[in-house]
Design a protein around this motif. Structure first.
Motif, PDB file in Angstrom:
ATOM      1  N   ALA A 155      -8.843 -19.369  -7.584  1.00 62.71           N
ATOM      2  CA  ALA A 155      -8.063 -19.777  -8.560  1.00 62.71           C
ATOM      3  C   ALA A 155      -6.777 -20.566  -7.854  1.00 62.71           C
ATOM      4  CB  ALA A 155      -7.616 -18.707  -9.607  1.00 62.71           C
ATOM      5  N   GLU A 156      -6.214 -19.935  -6.965  1.00 68.14           N
ATOM      6  CA  GLU A 156      -5.137 -20.176  -6.329  1.00 68.14           C
ATOM      7  C   GLU A 156      -5.163 -21.445  -5.610  1.00 68.14           C
ATOM      8  OE1 GLU A 156      -1.208 -18.364  -3.851  1.00 68.14           O
ATOM      9  OE2 GLU A 156      -3.070 -17.671  -3.514  1.00 68.14           O
ATOM     10  N   THR A 220      -9.305  -6.639 -18.237  1.00 69.64           N
ATOM     11  CA  THR A 220      -9.350  -7.952 -18.345  1.00 69.64           C
ATOM     12  C   THR A 220      -9.012  -8.497 -19.598  1.00 69.64           C
ATOM     13  OG1 THR A 220     -11.478  -7.727 -19.452  1.00 69.64           O
ATOM     14  CG2 THR A 220     -11.639  -7.701 -16.809  1.00 69.64           C
ATOM     15  N   ILE A 221      -8.546  -9.796 -19.671  1.00 71.09           N
ATOM     16  CA  ILE A 221      -8.137 -10.440 -20.965  1.00 71.09           C
ATOM     17  C   ILE A 221      -8.856 -11.620 -21.039  1.00 71.09           C
ATOM     18  CG2 ILE A 221      -6.292 -11.634 -19.865  1.00 71.09           C
ATOM     19  CD1 ILE A 221      -4.868 -11.517 -22.530  1.00 71.09           C
ATOM     20  N   LEU A 222      -9.628 -12.029 -22.053  1.00 71.26           N
ATOM     21  CA  LEU A 222     -10.531 -13.380 -22.419  1.00 71.26           C
ATOM     22  C   LEU A 222      -9.655 -14.112 -23.332  1.00 71.26           C
ATOM     23  CD1 LEU A 222     -13.035 -14.774 -22.266  1.00 71.26           C
ATOM     24  CD2 LEU A 222     -13.655 -13.890 -24.711  1.00 71.26           C
ATOM     25  N   LEU A 273       2.149 -21.881 -15.609  1.00 73.55           N
ATOM     26  CA  LEU A 273       1.659 -20.937 -16.426  1.00 73.55           C
ATOM     27  C   LEU A 273       0.285 -20.501 -16.148  1.00 73.55           C
ATOM     28  CD1 LEU A 273       2.332 -18.547 -18.345  1.00 73.55           C
ATOM     29  CD2 LEU A 273       2.009 -20.021 -20.014  1.00 73.55           C
ATOM     30  N   HIS A 274      -0.558 -21.700 -15.854  1.00 77.64           N
ATOM     31  CA  HIS A 274      -2.021 -21.413 -15.755  1.00 77.64           C
ATOM     32  C   HIS A 274      -2.237 -20.698 -14.391  1.00 77.64           C
ATOM     33  CE1 HIS A 274      -2.865 -25.084 -18.342  1.00 77.64           C
ATOM     34  NE2 HIS A 274      -2.778 -24.179 -18.983  1.00 77.64           N
ATOM     35  N   THR A 275      -1.497 -20.903 -13.273  1.00 75.13           N
ATOM     36  CA  THR A 275      -1.519 -20.373 -12.046  1.00 75.13           C
ATOM     37  C   THR A 275      -1.087 -18.887 -12.127  1.00 75.13           C
ATOM     38  OG1 THR A 275      -0.874 -22.454 -10.868  1.00 75.13           O
ATOM     39  CG2 THR A 275      -0.841 -20.215  -9.475  1.00 75.13           C
ATOM     40  N   MET A 276      -0.061 -18.706 -12.755  1.00 72.81           N
ATOM     41  CA  MET A 276       0.360 -17.178 -13.072  1.00 72.81           C
ATOM     42  C   MET A 276      -0.593 -16.471 -14.002  1.00 72.81           C
ATOM     43  SD  MET A 276       4.355 -18.020 -14.295  1.00 72.81           S
ATOM     44  CE  MET A 276       4.769 -16.309 -14.803  1.00 72.81           C
ATOM     45  N   LEU A 277      -1.482 -17.216 -14.696  1.00 73.02           N
ATOM     46  CA  LEU A 277      -2.521 -16.169 -15.515  1.00 73.02           C
ATOM     47  C   LEU A 277      -3.752 -16.112 -14.583  1.00 73.02           C
ATOM     48  CD1 LEU A 277      -2.305 -18.228 -18.820  1.00 73.02           C
ATOM     49  CD2 LEU A 277      -1.908 -15.836 -18.704  1.00 73.02           C
ATOM     50  N   ALA A 278      -3.826 -17.079 -13.746  1.00 71.68           N
ATOM     51  CA  ALA A 278      -5.275 -17.132 -12.861  1.00 71.68           C
ATOM     52  C   ALA A 278      -4.951 -15.934 -11.879  1.00 71.68           C
ATOM     53  CB  ALA A 278      -5.558 -18.358 -12.295  1.00 71.68           C
ATOM     54  N   ASP A 281      -4.552  -9.809 -11.257  1.00 67.17           N
ATOM     55  CA  ASP A 281      -5.663  -9.382 -10.536  1.00 67.17           C
ATOM     56  C   ASP A 281      -6.248  -7.952 -11.214  1.00 67.17           C
ATOM     57  OD1 ASP A 281      -3.772  -7.529 -10.232  1.00 67.17           O
ATOM     58  OD2 ASP A 281      -3.518  -7.674  -7.886  1.00 67.17           O
ATOM     59  N   GLY A 282      -5.944  -7.927 -12.196  1.00 65.38           N
ATOM     60  CA  GLY A 282      -6.705  -6.598 -12.982  1.00 65.38           C
ATOM     61  C   GLY A 282      -6.144  -5.342 -12.375  1.00 65.38           C
ATOM     62  N   GLU A 283      -4.760  -5.277 -11.831  1.00 65.82           N
ATOM     63  CA  GLU A 283      -4.101  -4.032 -11.523  1.00 65.82           C
ATOM     64  C   GLU A 283      -2.926  -3.735 -12.392  1.00 65.82           C
ATOM     65  OE1 GLU A 283      -5.304  -1.934  -9.460  1.00 65.82           O
ATOM     66  OE2 GLU A 283      -6.805  -2.955  -8.993  1.00 65.82           O
ATOM     67  N   GLU A 284      -1.848  -4.167 -12.332  1.00 58.09           N
ATOM     68  CA  GLU A 284      -0.916  -4.273 -13.193  1.00 58.09           C
ATOM     69  C   GLU A 284      -0.731  -5.169 -14.213  1.00 58.09           C
ATOM     70  OE1 GLU A 284       3.041  -4.891 -11.295  1.00 58.09           O
ATOM     71  OE2 GLU A 284       2.898  -3.199  -9.720  1.00 58.09           O
ATOM     72  N   LEU A 285      -1.640  -6.323 -13.992  1.00 54.35           N
ATOM     73  CA  LEU A 285      -2.005  -7.181 -15.013  1.00 54.35           C
ATOM     74  C   LEU A 285      -3.392  -7.251 -15.053  1.00 54.35           C
ATOM     75  CD1 LEU A 285       0.600  -9.961 -14.311  1.00 54.35           C
ATOM     76  CD2 LEU A 285       0.863  -8.321 -15.974  1.00 54.35           C
TER      77      LEU A 285
END
Length: 333
Positions: A155-156, A220-222, A273-278, A281-285
């Motif tokens: 993604a990055e 995860t978040i959809l 914001l798209h980059t931040m969302l992408a 990593d499933g750990e803290e967020l």
């Protein structure tokens, strides 16, 4: 109207039993049927790797190219035949290592390609070497003491190459995967769908920290355009901005209400914001799934076709003989 069977030939898919690639193939033909572009107007290109076997199983045009060059060939196919729906099947080792240059420039140029990036974080076809997406410290046949490299985050990389479409799905969630593929096909421009695929032989369970049913709802978040960013087993968690960072909150606690939760805008031109969302990593967020970015922008293939028409309008079409007669020439006897 088309059905999935119209896009699938009768060849036996030669992947290991249980491989996530089977799910990607089964979902792709369903997505193609939903989009409705005829098989004879569809081309599937690939490089080298387990994922790159895919064209053999399609009832479409196909081209199995060389390692890392799938994006380059797909670029040529789409530019020369802009009316074709062109798909690129590629893996993390194929497109992010030797094919990295072609991958980023296909995105930068915004060529109208549907790129399905199978990410199992391993070289499977060559029997278990670490790949560009393998985590630091990962032990493999080519890194017996652990890798000493930091991995690419697809993604990055896509955002950094000025990509306008990025989606993510897991192989076992075929509903979301199909929705991502359909959105990719309807997007005009380079569209990357990363699929987190399990390699049962050389990297079994690599994504289980987020894909297992016991933890998936919390990890995860959809994301869906125009909808609140809510997740969790009880659908009571959401994402908010805390300064320049994304933060997880529980709705109804610490003064947070539904009104505070971010609404996903996949069409926002800024990729911040798209980059931040992408990058979550499933750990803290939670790891973001679904269509994260979907922004319209002029495509390379359209621009080339338009440029040709503009030049032809300025210089009316003529024969080769007309050209020879017009320019100075001499005869050698």
């Amino acid at each position: 109207m088309f059905e999935a069977k119209n896009f699938r030939n009768d060849s036996l898919a030669r992947w290991c039993p249980g491989c996530g690639d089977h799910a990607v193939l089964a979902t792709l033909v369903k997505a193609m049927a939903e989009v409705g572009v005829a098989p004879h107007k569809t081309a599937v290109i690939s490089g080298i790797g387990c994922s790159s076997r895919l064209p053999y199983y399609m009832n479409t045009y196909g081209f199995h190219t060389v390692h890392g060059r799938g994006a380059a060939v797909a670029t040529g196919v789409k530019t020369a035949n802009p009316d074709l729906s062109v798909w690129l099947a590629t893996g993390d080792g194929d497109s992010l290592a030797i094919g990295g240059n072609h991958f980023i420039h296909a995105l930068r140029r915004n060529i109208d390609l549907n790129i399905v990036l199978f990410n199992n974080r391993i070289y499977g076809l060559t029997k278990g070497q670490y790949s560009p997406t393998s985590a630091r410290g990962f032990v493999s046949k080519s890194s017996p003491y652990g890798t000493v490299e930091d991995p690419f985050v697809p993604a990055e990389l896509a955002m950094g190459a000025r990509g306008n479409f990025f989606a993510r799905a897991i192989d076992v969630d075929m509903k979301n995967l199909q929705a991502c593929m359909v959105a990719s096909a309807r997007h005009k421009g380079a569209a990357v769908t990363e699929v987190l695929v399990n390699c049962v032989i050389f990297n079994n369970g690599i994504h289980k920290n987020i894909t297992d049913k016991e933890v998936r709802d919390e990890k995860t978040i959809l994301l869906k355009h125009g909808e609140k960013m809510i997740f969790g087993k009880d659908h009571n968690k959401g994402l908010v901005l805390d300064g320049w960072k994304i933060k997880v909150v529980t709705i109804g606690e610490d003064g947070y209400t539904m009104d505070d939760i971010l609404v996903h805008d996949a069409h926002e031109k800024s990729d911040i914001l798209h980059t931040m969302l992408a990058m979550m990593d499933g750990e803290e967020l939670p790891l973001a799934l679904g269509v994260i970015r979907d922004v319209d922008s002029p495509t390379y293939d359209w621009a080339v076709a338009q440029q040709i028409e503009d030049v032809k309008a300025q210089k009316p079409a003529r024969t080769l003989q007309d050209l020879l007669d017009k320019e100075p020439y001499w005869e050698v006897k």
